[in-house]
Design an enzyme around this catalytic site. Sequence first.
Site, short mmCIF file in Angstrom:
data_model
loop_
_atom_site.label_atom_id
_atom_site.label_comp_id
_atom_site.label_asym_id
_atom_site.label_seq_id
_atom_site.Cartn_x
_atom_site.Cartn_y
_atom_site.Cartn_z
N PRO A 11 0.79 -1.22 0.00
CA PRO A 11 0.00 0.00 0.00
C PRO A 11 0.83 1.29 0.00
O PRO A 11 1.87 1.37 0.67
CB PRO A 11 -0.82 -0.10 1.29
N ASN A 12 0.35 2.22 -0.77
CA ASN A 12 0.88 3.60 -0.87
C ASN A 12 2.19 3.69 -1.66
O ASN A 12 2.67 4.80 -1.91
CB ASN A 12 1.06 4.23 0.52
N ARG A 19 5.22 10.94 -2.49
CA ARG A 19 4.84 10.63 -1.12
C ARG A 19 6.03 10.86 -0.18
O ARG A 19 7.05 10.19 -0.30
CB ARG A 19 4.43 9.16 -1.04
N TYR A 24 11.08 8.82 1.68
CA TYR A 24 11.11 7.72 0.70
C TYR A 24 11.84 8.06 -0.60
O TYR A 24 11.94 7.21 -1.48
CB TYR A 24 9.67 7.27 0.39
N ASN A 74 8.14 -5.38 -0.70
CA ASN A 74 7.96 -4.24 0.21
C ASN A 74 6.49 -4.22 0.60
O ASN A 74 5.65 -3.76 -0.17
CB ASN A 74 8.36 -2.93 -0.45
N ALA A 77 2.91 -0.66 5.07
CA ALA A 77 2.43 -0.68 6.46
C ALA A 77 1.92 -2.05 6.89
O ALA A 77 1.87 -2.35 8.09
CB ALA A 77 1.35 0.37 6.64
N HIS A 80 3.72 -4.31 9.54
CA HIS A 80 3.60 -4.17 10.99
C HIS A 80 2.30 -4.75 11.54
O HIS A 80 2.11 -4.77 12.75
CB HIS A 80 3.71 -2.68 11.37
N ASP A 87 1.18 -15.53 6.92
CA ASP A 87 0.77 -16.89 6.58
C ASP A 87 0.93 -17.16 5.08
O ASP A 87 1.31 -18.27 4.68
CB ASP A 87 -0.69 -17.13 7.00
N GLU A 98 12.06 -9.27 2.69
CA GLU A 98 11.31 -8.09 3.16
C GLU A 98 12.16 -6.86 2.89
O GLU A 98 13.32 -6.80 3.34
CB GLU A 98 11.02 -8.25 4.66
N HIS A 100 12.51 -2.55 2.58
CA HIS A 100 11.98 -1.22 2.91
C HIS A 100 12.92 -0.14 2.40
O HIS A 100 14.15 -0.27 2.51
CB HIS A 100 11.84 -1.05 4.43
N SER A 102 12.98 2.91 3.75
CA SER A 102 13.46 3.59 4.96
C SER A 102 14.00 2.58 5.96
O SER A 102 13.72 1.38 5.86
CB SER A 102 12.31 4.40 5.59
N ARG A 107 12.63 4.84 13.00
CA ARG A 107 11.40 5.65 12.90
C ARG A 107 10.49 5.38 14.10
O ARG A 107 10.96 4.96 15.15
CB ARG A 107 10.73 5.33 11.56
N ARG A 111 6.74 0.99 13.98
CA ARG A 111 7.39 0.41 12.79
C ARG A 111 8.53 -0.54 13.15
O ARG A 111 9.14 -1.15 12.29
CB ARG A 111 7.92 1.51 11.87
C1 DQA Z 1 8.04 1.14 4.14
C2 DQA Z 1 8.07 1.32 5.66
C3 DQA Z 1 6.69 1.14 6.27
O1 DQA Z 1 6.74 1.34 7.67
C4 DQA Z 1 5.72 2.11 5.68
O2 DQA Z 1 4.42 1.89 6.19
C5 DQA Z 1 5.71 2.10 4.19
C6 DQA Z 1 6.99 2.02 3.49
C7 DQA Z 1 9.41 1.49 3.50
O3 DQA Z 1 9.59 1.12 2.33
O4 DQA Z 1 10.24 2.14 4.11
O5 DQA Z 1 4.68 2.24 3.55
O6 DQA Z 1 7.77 -0.23 3.85
#
Ligand code: DQA
Length: 145
Positions: A11-12, A19, A24, A74, A77, A80, A87, A98, A100, A102, A107, A111
Amino acid sequence: MARQILVLNGPNLNLLGTREPEVYGSTTLVDILAHLGNEFAGRAELRDAQSNSEGELIDALHDARTWADGVVFNPGAYTHTSVALRDAISACELPVVETHLSNVHAREEFRHTSMLSAVCLGVVGGFGRHSYTVALEGLLRHLDG
Ligand code: DQA
């Protein structure tokens, strides 16, 4: 032989570029993926997917079982919060990194917890768009033994 890799974004992350660029970076997801494809040309064949929905991310992991050698993921959110994604990662029996942009540990406290890390091959974060490069390099080296 080139490895088949799913690069999955949650998401996002479709909003990358605009953003919170101070967190980011200012590179779009399209540009990150294009760069990754060029960097790993001949070593990896990338398919990518992005969704803002937990269920679609789960479906993408299920589908990857049928064709992928591994996944750079990635989860945004959902990292978390999502037992369902954890699963799905366990069920798909693929190595998942995994990833990220950031450094989540530098942070907010919420997170610092990942529901997913324990079932992933590894975790990469804090290198901005280069996190995807580091994650994919690690995944390919793992696959090559
Ligand atoms: C993220 C870190 C997450 O905590 C955050 O909710 C994101 C981006 C990152 O790429 O740093 O949406 O996954």
